[in-house]
Each structure stands twice: as structure tokens, then as C-alpha cells.
Design an enzyme around this catalytic site. Structure first.
Site, mmCIF file in Angstrom:
data_model
loop_
_atom_site.group_PDB
_atom_site.id
_atom_site.type_symbol
_atom_site.label_atom_id
_atom_site.label_comp_id
_atom_site.label_asym_id
_atom_site.label_seq_id
_atom_site.Cartn_x
_atom_site.Cartn_y
_atom_site.Cartn_z
ATOM 1 N N SER A 92 0.984 -1.351 0.118
ATOM 2 C CA SER A 92 0.148 -0.028 -0.154
ATOM 3 C C SER A 92 0.811 1.278 0.197
ATOM 4 C CB SER A 92 -1.055 -0.028 1.237
ATOM 5 O OG SER A 92 -1.922 1.052 1.193
ATOM 6 N N HIS B 204 -8.100 1.231 -1.231
ATOM 7 C CA HIS B 204 -8.021 0.340 -2.259
ATOM 8 C C HIS B 204 -9.475 -0.059 -2.665
ATOM 9 C CE1 HIS B 204 -3.758 0.919 -1.631
ATOM 10 N NE2 HIS B 204 -3.618 0.278 -0.477
#
Length: 316
Positions: free
Chosen positions: A97, A201
């Protein structure tokens, strides 16, 4: 082959930066970064409580700064230098991430300040997007992905992080996550709410993608100096512009850390170091890459073990 990895949001804990700032030159480096992005990183890394550093706009640049600081301490790399060209030369770098921004700096795609400025924009934009709808993320421990993923989709949730080693992170509205608690997929042992402020996400972050894309247009990225493994699909990316495009897109796309670890294996990984605040990714590696030595940089006390692993992989 040594792989250097950087963790994502949720790895931060109150005061975790304190011992790192005691290293020679560290406080000055962090002060310069703080001035560059308009955020007092030293304060948030040493004095702020858990709620303050849970704030997406704070957590993301704080994590990238911690990763850069610990890597510099490991390899004695000058600020702004490509990490892969310093005293420690990993065979590949990757990030989970927001950790991909740290990895982009390691690979020399962006200098430290550019990476921090871009991630500051990301954090602010994602915090704004998260405020639109009450959303969150929960980790599912155990289970078979072929069973878990369809179950999540049935509940309207997104498998936002497919981490491998029996772990998938679901993201969606708080109502959807509550439904998951009451109706776990077959084989899942536990559902654990994560300390993040939104459904990262996923499509909920689409507004943040637009703002990050606009900021990225001002950058002049270099091509990676070492293998850069993208968490979009586990592929090695060789062009700087493509790295930036993926950094922008991953805000609203799932993280496939399982595929990154498969790539590490294919590349012949013989050692893995996770920069500060380490622990999460080394934990996954111990299960998915059995027999591969790992070191998590939690405090400067871990530097000696990491340097030993660097030396061993270099000799091998």
C-alpha cells in the site's frame, strides 16, 4: 538475493519514531522533511496518541518517513540518494500500500522529499474521500481465497488486500463489515478490525485518485535503479513513469501482496528486511516464504541483525 520491503498503514504505534530520532543526524533529516511537507513528523512520531496517528493524512507520510529513516540508518545512505546505489544494494524492493512510496524512493524513482510530498497529497486526499462515507477495513485470518473472495463480494465488500499466508483484508461500509462479523466465510477463524480510517484500495477512494494524478503530473521520475516489484500484480516494473502511474492507481485498486511474495520466490530471495515500523510483512513472509531469513526493523536495536543479514546475502 536481498529484498527490502516497506509496510503499509496500520503498522504505526504511538512513539514508534522516538528511538530512531536519537541516531546521529536523524532529527535534522526529519525536521527538513517536516518543513518540506508542512507536517511535524517528529511530534506525531513521538508524542501523538493512537487516534492522532490513525488519521490518514498523518499516518501515511509518517510511515514513509520512518521507512526512509530506518533504511538510511541501515545502509548509511545520503538523503535523496537512490537506496539501491548506497552501501546496501537489495536485489528487489517493494511496498505494501503506502509502503510503495517508500519503495519508490529506495529504487531512486523519486527522491525522499518528492516521495514525501506526493504521499502527503495522497494522505490528505484519501482522508477527504474517507469522510464521504463511513467505511473501514477488516482482516480475515484463515480460510481459502476461492471461498472467501466470492463471500465478500456477496456482502458488497472488496478484497482490498490479498496478503497471502491465509490473510485477506476486506473493505467497505461499516454496515457491510458488521454483516461480515455476523457471517464469516467458511474456514475463516477470526475477523479483526484494522486501525485505518476508510475503505482503502476500493472504489470509495476514487476522488483521491484524481487529486493524486494531478499532483503526479509535476514529477520527473527516474527509472528504478533496482528491481521494483509492484503490489498491483507482483510484476517487476522497469520504467519510472509506469511506477508513478501505478502509485496513483493503487489508491483505488486492491493490493496483491501474495503475488509480490511469489515474485520474490521466483527471483531467488535469500533474505528479507522490513523497514520501520517492521513486523507485519516479515510475519507474512515467514509463512509464505519458509526458510527465508527475515529481519523487521522495529527499533535501532534491530540494525545489527539486519546488517548481518545484508552481509550474509552479499556473500551468498
Amino acid at each position: 538475493m536481498l529484498v527490502l520491503v516497506a509496510p503499509g498503514q496500520g503498522a504505526q504505534t504511538p512513539g514508534f519514531l522516538t528511538p530512531w530520532l536519537e541516531l546521529p543526524g536523524a532529527a535534522d533529516r526529519v525536521a527538513a522533511w517536516s518543513d518540506a511537507i508542512g507536517l511535524d513528523l517528529a511530534h506525531y512520531g513521538t508524542k501523538a496518541d493512537a487516534d492522532e496517528i490513525r488519521d490518514t493524512a498523518v499516518a501515511q507520510p509518517l510511515l514513509v518517513a520512518a521507512g526512509l529513516l530506518s533504511a538510511a540508518a541501515l545502509g548509511d545512505v545520503a538523503p535523496g540518494a537512490a537506496f539501491g546505489l548506497g552501501a546496501v544494494s537489495p536485489g528487489a524492493v517493494a511496498g505494501h500500500s503506502v509502503g510503495e512510496f517508500t519503495a519508490a524512493a529506495f529504487a531512486g524513482v523519486l527522491d525522499d522529499t518528492a516521495a514525501l510530498r506526493l504521499v502527503r497529497t495522497r494522505g490528505l486526499a484519501m482522508a477527504e474521500a474517507a469522510a464521504i462515507t463511513e467505511t473501514g477495513m477488516s482482516a480475515l485470518l484463515g480460510g481459502d481465497p476461492e471461498v472467501t473472495v466470492p463471500h465478500l463480494e456477496k456482502l458488497g465488500l472488496t478484497p482490498a488486500n490479498v496478503n497471502g499466508a491465509g490473510q485477506i483484508v476486506a473493505a467497505g461500509t461499516l454496515e457491510q463489515l458488521a454483516a461480515l462479523e455476523a457471517d464469516k466465510p467458511e474456514g475463516v477463524r477470526r475477523v479483526v478490525a484494522l486501525k485505518v480510517a476508510g475503505a482503502f484500495h476500493t472504489h470509495h477512494m476514487a476522488p483521491a485518485v484524481e487529486k493524486l494524478a494531478a499532483a503526479a503530473q509535476e514529477l520527473s521520475p527516474a527509472d528504478p535503479a533496482v528491481r521494483y516489484v509492484s503490489n498491483k500484480d507482483g510484476q517487476v516494473v522497469t520504467g519510472g513513469a509506469e511506477v508513478i502511474a501505478r502509485l496513483v492507481g493503487q489508491v483505488a485498486n486492491p493490493v496483491r501482496w501474495d503475488l509480490c511474495m511469489e515474485t520474490f520466490k521466483e527471483l531467488g530471495v535469500t533474505g528479507l528486511i522490513e523497514v520501520c515500523p517492521g513486523g507485519t510483512l516479515t510475519g507474512l513472509a515467514k509463512r509464505a516464504l519458509p526458510g527465508v531469513p527475515t529481519v523487521a526493523l522495529k527499533t535501532p536495536d534491530d540494525l545489527d541483525a539486519a546488517r548481518t543479514l545484508v552481509a550474509e546475502t552479499a556473500t551468498a
